[in-house]
Scaffold this active site. Sequence first.
Site, PDB file in Angstrom:
ATOM      1  N   ARG A  90      29.194  51.761 -10.716  1.00 31.88           N
ATOM      2  CA  ARG A  90      27.961  52.563 -11.044  1.00 31.88           C
ATOM      3  C   ARG A  90      26.776  51.327 -10.459  1.00 31.88           C
ATOM      4  NH1 ARG A  90      25.545  57.276 -11.410  1.00 31.88           N
ATOM      5  NH2 ARG A  90      24.576  57.757 -13.670  1.00 31.88           N
ATOM      6  N   THR A 116      25.077  64.287  -4.194  1.00 28.48           N
ATOM      7  CA  THR A 116      26.511  63.405  -4.519  1.00 28.48           C
ATOM      8  C   THR A 116      27.844  64.149  -3.810  1.00 28.48           C
ATOM      9  OG1 THR A 116      25.475  62.931  -6.750  1.00 28.48           O
ATOM     10  CG2 THR A 116      28.144  63.057  -6.817  1.00 28.48           C
ATOM     11  N   ASN A 153      22.410  60.037  -6.325  1.00 29.92           N
ATOM     12  CA  ASN A 153      21.775  60.781  -7.237  1.00 29.92           C
ATOM     13  C   ASN A 153      21.102  61.931  -6.520  1.00 29.92           C
ATOM     14  OD1 ASN A 153      21.416  61.780  -9.850  1.00 29.92           O
ATOM     15  ND2 ASN A 153      19.083  61.040  -9.662  1.00 29.92           N
ATOM     16  N   ASP A 201      19.055  58.800 -14.067  1.00 27.37           N
ATOM     17  CA  ASP A 201      20.141  59.339 -15.021  1.00 27.37           C
ATOM     18  C   ASP A 201      19.888  58.443 -16.256  1.00 27.37           C
ATOM     19  OD1 ASP A 201      21.227  60.975 -13.476  1.00 27.37           O
ATOM     20  OD2 ASP A 201      22.771  59.711 -12.749  1.00 27.37           O
ATOM     21  N   SER A 212      26.178  58.555 -16.601  1.00 23.32           N
ATOM     22  CA  SER A 212      26.727  59.523 -15.502  1.00 23.32           C
ATOM     23  C   SER A 212      27.701  60.670 -16.040  1.00 23.32           C
ATOM     24  CB  SER A 212      27.539  58.766 -14.409  1.00 23.32           C
ATOM     25  OG  SER A 212      28.005  59.575 -13.535  1.00 23.32           O
ATOM     26  N   SER A 213      27.670  61.670 -15.266  1.00 24.90           N
ATOM     27  CA  SER A 213      28.515  62.754 -15.331  1.00 24.90           C
ATOM     28  C   SER A 213      29.554  62.957 -14.464  1.00 24.90           C
ATOM     29  CB  SER A 213      27.604  64.221 -15.342  1.00 24.90           C
ATOM     30  OG  SER A 213      26.405  64.216 -16.233  1.00 24.90           O
ATOM     31  N   GLY A 241      27.660  67.831  -8.765  1.00 15.73           N
ATOM     32  CA  GLY A 241      27.076  68.892  -9.532  1.00 15.73           C
ATOM     33  C   GLY A 241      26.142  68.712 -10.725  1.00 15.73           C
ATOM     34  N   GLY A 242      25.749  67.213 -10.785  1.00 15.45           N
ATOM     35  CA  GLY A 242      24.718  66.901 -11.905  1.00 15.45           C
ATOM     36  C   GLY A 242      25.402  67.090 -13.360  1.00 15.45           C
TER      37      GLY A 242
HETATM   38  O1  DON Z   1      25.679  60.439 -12.032  1.00 17.82           O
HETATM   39  C1  DON Z   1      25.369  61.472 -12.290  1.00 17.82           C
HETATM   40  O2  DON Z   1      25.808  62.194 -13.078  1.00 17.82           O
HETATM   41  C2  DON Z   1      24.565  62.278 -11.309  1.00 17.82           C
HETATM   42  N1  DON Z   1      23.666  60.970 -10.639  1.00 17.82           N
HETATM   43  C3  DON Z   1      25.257  62.993 -10.243  1.00 17.82           C
HETATM   44  C4  DON Z   1      24.113  63.721  -9.442  1.00 17.82           C
HETATM   45  C5  DON Z   1      24.691  64.823  -8.761  1.00 17.82           C
HETATM   46  O3  DON Z   1      25.888  65.325  -8.812  1.00 17.82           O
HETATM   47  C6  DON Z   1      23.925  65.835  -7.842  1.00 17.82           C
HETATM   48  N2  DON Z   1      24.683  66.961  -7.421  1.00 17.82           N
HETATM   49  N3  DON Z   1      24.625  68.053  -7.209  1.00 17.82           N
END
Ligand code: DON
Length: 553
Positions: A90, A363, A383, A405, A434-435, A454-455
């Site tokens: 990370r 991502t 991100n 984040d 992070s997710s 997917g954030g």
């Molecule tokens: O680490 C994380 O949780 C975010 N930076 C992930 C971002 C992400 O999955 C965007 N996608 N759709």
Amino acid sequence: MYKFIFSFFVLVFVSFPLSARQPAAIASAHPLATQAGEEVLQAGGNAFDAAVAVTAALAVVEPYSSGIGGGGFWLLHRASDQFEVMLDGRERAPFNAHRDMYLDKQGNVIKDASINGPLSAGIPGVPAALEHLAKHYGLLPLSKSLQPAIRYAREGFPVDEHYQRMAKFRLSALKKSSSAAAVFLHKGQVPAMGYVVKQNNLAHTLSLIAEKGADGFYKGELADKLIRGTNKAGGIWSQKDFNEYTIIERKPIKGEYRGMKITSVAPPSSGGIALVEIMNQLAAYPLEKLSDIQQVHYIVETMRRAYRDRAEYLGDTDFVKVPVARLISKDYAAKLRTSIRPNMATPSNTLPGVKKKDGATDTTHFSIIDHQGNRVAATLSINYPFGSCFVPPGTGVLLNDEMDDFSAKPGVPNVYGLVGAEANAIQPGKRMLSSMSPTFLETKNRLAVIGTPGGSRIITMVLLGALAFHQGESAQAIVDLARYHHQYLPDSIFYEPDAFSLQQIEKMSSMGHSLKAVENTWGNMQMVIWDKKKSMMSAASDRRGLGLGRVIP
Ligand code: DON
């Protein structure tokens, strides 16, 4: 174009006689990345070498998703001794970062400061992870496993519709960095379909890593260019940030759901903890015997409670104390369950509030099982689409904007609507929460490698996938599942337009749920499944993306 050519490959099953070697499988978000992994397996590499090749190839051909200037988590399973580990690559906050760096004089969050430009970039982890994977787990030198990516960078790859969508979404930010615009745009505009994106500087950067390992990036001429270029444009990086960046090997989070083993990632990801916390709560409900509505209701209520805890407790465990054991314990789940009513939503604002102590997206994910049974689940990110949209001149390295984040201010949502508290406040050298949730699942007869971008919705997408896997669904059915999500705040069920019928929506609304249909960001799941009982391997790539799942006999 790729989708066209390869769509018939997207799901492949291969059975084999028990005496033959096990097939391998790779599912990634881009056909060229899957092919890079296959090339390296065929050259005698193992899953970990293939992971190097796929990571680097994705960095080239999906520049809007992940990259050498970003970070990620690689969950590994070594077949020879069943050793399992999470590689934490990370990004970290630069040492010159500080808690309130995205606030103005009045204490308000400065719009876009943590999303666009060099100040939004954490210290990249991918270059260190490539070396770590190759040195400690792979069989091949980086000079071999990075070859496909170097070739793609030099020869270029054709722009497709997804690229165009992402570039359009980030056009104004990309235009602000002349070195980003020179590569990712054509004459300052979104390139036409089929336009070939060549990245000679990135090819050179990858060659330096191939030759010198992580030192090729974090030391010497390239490091100078990265730091100087970033700081000249308003960044706060230093050589100390680079010297002290290391990959951390962490113990995965483990759980169990009605006979299914769950292995996922530990903080600084919230994924493993939230997943296990949700599944522990759900384990007491006989889901398959309940009506559709009842199932969704319980799943949503358990998501709500886990995301509340995510907001309150989770952050980088090297900096803050996180009650991990409690959050993933069955006793705690039982306690959470006592407030879940069978027919009525619990408004999020009636749960204990998150304490405020003073205070189109992208991502990518790939899944691999090799011929020996080694496994890799990796979710990688810069991100937001095209990260910070900033490339330090002469480096070809598109920087992430992962600093978003962090919780810029307690209670103020980030770009994914997530709120956080002190545990995820900015501190120098800290890793942002992070997710990302690369995960292994294992039932008596089958095992799966799963994950998605997917954030904030990553965790619930993996959850829905895990529940469907537990029910015996196939890889393709799982990656294509219609999805829904609840993250505590905002207090709504977000759902993919085809996830619920009108009747279901009415019924759930009458139970006190608020529902919102959302078109985008339902992930790009990549999954491989090994059916131990049938000796059958399958690989599937999400219908929402243009990826490729391949089984290699
Ligand atoms: O680490 C994380 O949780 C975010 N930076 C992930 C971002 C992400 O999955 C965007 N996608 N759709």
